[in-house]
Write an enzyme that holds these catalytic residues in place. Structure first.
Site, mmCIF file in Angstrom:
data_model
loop_
_atom_site.group_PDB
_atom_site.id
_atom_site.type_symbol
_atom_site.label_atom_id
_atom_site.label_comp_id
_atom_site.label_asym_id
_atom_site.label_seq_id
_atom_site.Cartn_x
_atom_site.Cartn_y
_atom_site.Cartn_z
ATOM 1 N N ASP A 254 -19.968 22.553 -14.911
ATOM 2 C CA ASP A 254 -18.641 23.050 -14.540
ATOM 3 C C ASP A 254 -17.980 22.218 -13.454
ATOM 4 O OD1 ASP A 254 -20.172 23.712 -12.388
ATOM 5 O OD2 ASP A 254 -19.592 25.828 -12.309
ATOM 6 N N ARG B 66 -2.417 9.103 4.430
ATOM 7 C CA ARG B 66 -0.962 8.950 4.360
ATOM 8 C C ARG B 66 -0.233 10.275 4.610
ATOM 9 N NH1 ARG B 66 -0.626 5.408 -1.126
ATOM 10 N NH2 ARG B 66 -2.625 6.448 -1.503
ATOM 11 N N HIS C 144 -4.685 4.531 8.153
ATOM 12 C CA HIS C 144 -3.255 4.328 7.872
ATOM 13 C C HIS C 144 -2.403 4.632 9.097
ATOM 14 C CE1 HIS C 144 0.370 3.967 5.526
ATOM 15 N NE2 HIS C 144 0.747 5.191 5.868
ATOM 16 N N LYS D 241 12.814 -2.844 4.364
ATOM 17 C CA LYS D 241 13.095 -2.189 3.082
ATOM 18 C C LYS D 241 13.766 -0.843 3.309
ATOM 19 C CE LYS D 241 8.458 -0.132 2.689
ATOM 20 N NZ LYS D 241 7.186 -0.170 1.978
ATOM 21 N N ASP E 10 -0.884 -5.807 4.998
ATOM 22 C CA ASP E 10 -0.701 -4.352 4.999
ATOM 23 C C ASP E 10 -2.064 -3.686 4.878
ATOM 24 O OD1 ASP E 10 0.740 -2.040 5.208
ATOM 25 O OD2 ASP E 10 1.892 -2.297 3.360
ATOM 26 N N ASP F 164 -1.031 0.476 -3.296
ATOM 27 C CA ASP F 164 -1.261 1.522 -4.302
ATOM 28 C C ASP F 164 -0.771 1.051 -5.665
ATOM 29 O OD1 ASP F 164 -1.643 3.842 -5.735
ATOM 30 O OD2 ASP F 164 -0.800 5.166 -4.215
ATOM 31 N N ALA G 194 1.598 -1.286 -6.060
ATOM 32 C CA ALA G 194 1.956 -2.701 -5.875
ATOM 33 C C ALA G 194 3.416 -3.012 -6.173
ATOM 34 C CB ALA G 194 1.053 -3.624 -6.712
ATOM 35 N N GLY G 195 4.243 -1.990 -6.390
ATOM 36 C CA GLY G 195 5.659 -2.243 -6.672
ATOM 37 C C GLY G 195 6.381 -2.867 -5.497
ATOM 38 N N THR G 196 6.210 -2.282 -4.311
ATOM 39 C CA THR G 196 6.851 -2.805 -3.107
ATOM 40 C C THR G 196 6.328 -4.200 -2.781
ATOM 41 O OG1 THR G 196 7.105 -0.574 -2.220
ATOM 42 C CG2 THR G 196 7.246 -2.383 -0.651
#
Length: 339
Positions: free
Chosen positions: A46, A105, A139, A204, A230, A234, A236-238
């Site tokens: 379970d 975060r 962080h 940004k 950094d 996460d 990786a877009g930024t």
């Protein structure tokens, strides 16, 4: 009767390769075989987690090696249940070695009616019976204050400094450190000072969470080999968009040094198709097969630093000494000769 002659390690399922590497490092430093204690961390049908320790740990100095990475909830529960098992087995002291501290975060209330989950996790860890925490690149630095027990926060920047000095040897005059946002300036500045490089910032502005509307480069990056620094990557877009903005601003190359490679969703595909020449991450989170096989992602080990930090905690000596290049260089001598 335990002799307490060596630190004792126990590993959860979050990052077994790192736990094994840390054990090997400690064995090398001590000149004795040190291995994680024999235990099983399993799940019932379970999903309930069950822990059984097969060795005597009474009176021992125990170090639990467990990142609270994806799946964060399962790995966090493993940590808590292992702690309870050791406490009930009369371990003398329990140190949680959490290379990647999940929920970090969520360190403050950003809107009304939202939690501060990092504080809740700190409470859970302390209540379970952990007496000291060893982690890397939290962080938010204030998370140390969420605990009413000692927290040793290691930094990846000394390792990154050695790596940069090795891989950019003879090109250091062209290197520029870049912070991907204003909030990360302190981290980027610290690395820039270590390698005596100039600093730039990518400012940004977000329209909404997960989407970046506009980016502006603060500083002259023309003709520079830019290194973005950094703590977490996460999706990786930024990161990939920042690399494009730097190239458009005249940078000749863009590399990134990120401590925790979460790399979820489309991250690996984005990195592989981006203008970045390389993404360097540490092994605080066990890399997936996709991450390991990506040609422009490189992984640097943290086991030498964690192994020495564990020995320093066990021996009652300074952990902050590992932040100095003169102290850290010999530990990484095989990887970065001559640095």
């Amino acid at each position: 009767m335990p002799t307490n002659t060596e630190p004792k390690l126990i590993a959860g399922n979050a990052n077994k390769p790192l736990a094994s590497s840390i054990a090997k490092r400690i064995s090398m430093h001590r000149g004795l075989a040190v291995a994680p204690v024999d235990a099983r961390v399993e799940r019932f049908n379970d999903g309930e987690i069950f822990v059984e320790v097969f060795e005597n740990v009474r009176g021992e100095d125990m170090f639990i090696i467990q990142s609270t990475s994806n799946p964060a909830n399962d790995n966090l529960m493993e940590l808590l249940i292992m702690t309870d098992a050791l406490r009930r087995s009369s371990a003398a002291r329990i140190t949680a070695v959490i290379p990647y501290f999940g929920y970090a975060r969520q360190d403050r209330r950003t809107k009304a009616r939202t939690p501060i989950s990092a504080k809740l996790v700190a409470n859970l860890i302390a209540e379970a019976g952990v007496e000291r925490v060893l982690t890397m690149d939290l962080h938010a630095a204030q998370i140390q204050g969420f605990f009413d027990l000692p927290v040793d926060n290691l930094y990846a920047s000394p390792i990154f400094a050695l790596d940069i000095l090795h891989h950019f040897k003879g090109q250091m005059d062209d290197v520029m450190i870049v912070s991907p946002d204003v909030g990360g300036v302190a981290r980027a500045r610290e690395l820039a000072q270590r390698i005596k490089a100039p600093l730039s910032i990518v400012d940004k502005r977000r329209e909404k969470a997960g989407e970046v509307a506009e980016m502006t480069v603060i500083g002259d990056v023309k003709g520079k080999k830019c290194i973005i620094v950094d703590d977490i990557c996460d999706t990786a877009g930024t990161l990939c968009k920042a690399a494009e903005v730097l190239i458009d601003a005249g940078a000749t190359e863009v590399h990134s040094y990120i401590t925790h490679g979460v790399l979820s969703g489309p991250a690996v595909e984005r990195v592989s198709k981006s203008v970045m020449k390389s993404l360097v991450i540490t092994d605080t989170i066990e890399p997936t097969e996709a991450v390991s096989s990506c040609k422009n992602i490189r992984i640097v080990p943290t086991a030498p630093m964690f192994g020495q930090a564990i020995l320093n905690i066990w021996g009652g000596t300074s952990v902050s000494s590992l932040f100095d290049n003169d102290t850290l260089s010999p530990i990484y001598e095989g990887l970065y000769p001559g640095v």
